[in-house]
Design a protein around this motif. Structure first.
Motif, PDB file in Angstrom:
ATOM      1  N   LEU A 224       4.911  -7.931   3.327  1.00 43.89           N
ATOM      2  CA  LEU A 224       3.619  -7.796   4.002  1.00 43.89           C
ATOM      3  C   LEU A 224       2.719  -8.992   3.736  1.00 43.89           C
ATOM      4  CD1 LEU A 224       2.195  -5.689   5.786  1.00 43.89           C
ATOM      5  CD2 LEU A 224       1.172  -4.748   3.721  1.00 43.89           C
TER       6      LEU A 224
ATOM      7  N   GLN B 237       3.155  -2.072   6.880  1.00 46.83           N
ATOM      8  CA  GLN B 237       2.129  -1.367   6.116  1.00 46.83           C
ATOM      9  C   GLN B 237       2.490   0.104   5.957  1.00 46.83           C
ATOM     10  OE1 GLN B 237      -0.911  -2.666   4.615  1.00 46.83           O
ATOM     11  NE2 GLN B 237      -0.519  -0.677   3.657  1.00 46.83           N
TER      12      GLN B 237
ATOM     13  N   ASP C 227       3.075   2.123   2.520  1.00 49.25           N
ATOM     14  CA  ASP C 227       2.363   3.367   2.221  1.00 49.25           C
ATOM     15  C   ASP C 227       3.327   4.470   1.805  1.00 49.25           C
ATOM     16  OD1 ASP C 227       0.016   2.095   2.841  1.00 49.25           O
ATOM     17  OD2 ASP C 227      -0.153   2.944   4.853  1.00 49.25           O
TER      18      ASP C 227
END
Length: 315
Positions: A224, A234, A238
């Motif tokens: 990222l 992302q 998460d």
């Protein structure tokens, strides 16, 4: 190759800097002076593609092909404009003509492979009535011609990123993981920042057997960093972080329950709360189990003592 008129050369320099409106003004004057300048029409078409859209680019391509029906640049302009305007279903004849005109060009052959593959998938879906799952065997059979064309494109252009992308998509759809991974490695050798290849290889590494949630989160975070605007990356980060936190939830709950039990948060007449502050021994015992997350995942630590980096007690 036909020598470019100085005005067309000047327009090309403006196109290189994406100053399409200024290039259009020059090219418009040029085709007014010489309506048979094929190169001017083709470059005008590319400018219109960026400023006005594919329909206007198609008009310029048709003007060029009216003058020179076998002009490779005009054919490719038409093909690219068609894919943006009408989709891929009708572009195959134009690309086959481009491949015939320039048999050693890798890009035209890769684009033909892309078109053949897409059309084959649509025809397969229509034959099934729009339903049914595409199995690996079906994908391999349906994609055979496109895969052959993609391999030919790779032979013609071993450094052609687009040829690798098309070949990788076809191999992935056919669940040929070995070839798909090899193509991703080749893409990253040519362009180490290639977003799709980085994302695929990161996901594969993060989901490999034995990879902890902390290691997966670190892999996604590294990827990222190079593509901070990626919503899919992302999301993967998460999910890995959630897995990491989920592994510590019981320790975190224990850290709340043990001190609460020691100081009796819910006193009664029979069991009054002890006076604060608690004795030092009881306070240390209450917080002896503390959640700790790091590269090796969740663990325990004594409050007030942090194991030295590299120490075996940190494991």
């Amino acid at each position: 190759m036909t020598e470019l008129h100085p005005t067309v050369e000047q327009a090309q320099a403006l196109i290189d800097f994406e100053r399409y409106d200024q290039a259009l003004a020059l090219l418009g004057r040029r085709v007014a002076e010489d309506p048979d300048d094929v190169r001017a029409w083709v470059k005008l078409g590319y400018c219109r593609f960026h400023t006005d859209g594919p329909k206007q680019a198609l008009e310029a391509a048709d003007e060029a092909l009216e003058i020179a029906p076998e002009d490779y640049g005009a054919l490719m302009l038409r093909a690219q404009a068609m894919t943006d305007d009408e989709g891929w279903l009708n572009v195959e004849p134009v690309l086959r003509e481009a491949v015939r005109v320039a048999p050693h060009d890798s890009y035209a052959r890769a684009m033909l492979a892309d078109a053949v593959w897409r059309v084959a998938l649509v025809r397969f879906a229509l034959a099934r009535g729009g339903g049914g799952k595409l199995t690996a065997a079906d994908a391999d059979r349906v994609s055979r011609e496109a895969a052959d064309l993609a391999m030919e494109a790779l032979c013609l252009g071993p450094e052609d990123i687009y040829a690798h992308e098309v070949a990788q998509r076809i191999a992935s759809a056919s669940v040929n993981e070995t070839v798909s991974d090899q193509l991703d490695e080749a893409i990253l050798r040519i362009d180490p920042t290639h977003f799709e290849a980085v994302a695929r290889q990161t996901k594969k590494a993060a989901q490999a057997p034995g990879v902890s949630a902390a290691q997966a989160a670190e892999l996604y975070a590294d990827a990222l960093a190079g593509h901070p605007e990626s919503p899919s990356m992302q999301q993967q980060l998460d999910q890995a972080t959630y897995r990491l936190l989920r592994g510590t939830r019981w320790l975190a709950l224990l850290c709340l329950i043990v001190p609460a039990a020691m100081i009796n948060l819910f006193p009664s007449d029979d069991q009054p709360s002890p006076e604060l502050p608690l004795p030092i021994g009881q306070r240390l015992w209450s917080i002896v189990i503390m959640p700790r997350s790091g590269p090796s995942g969740p663990g325990v630590a004594i409050a007030g003592f942090e194991p030295a980096r590299g120490s075996t007690s940190a494991r």
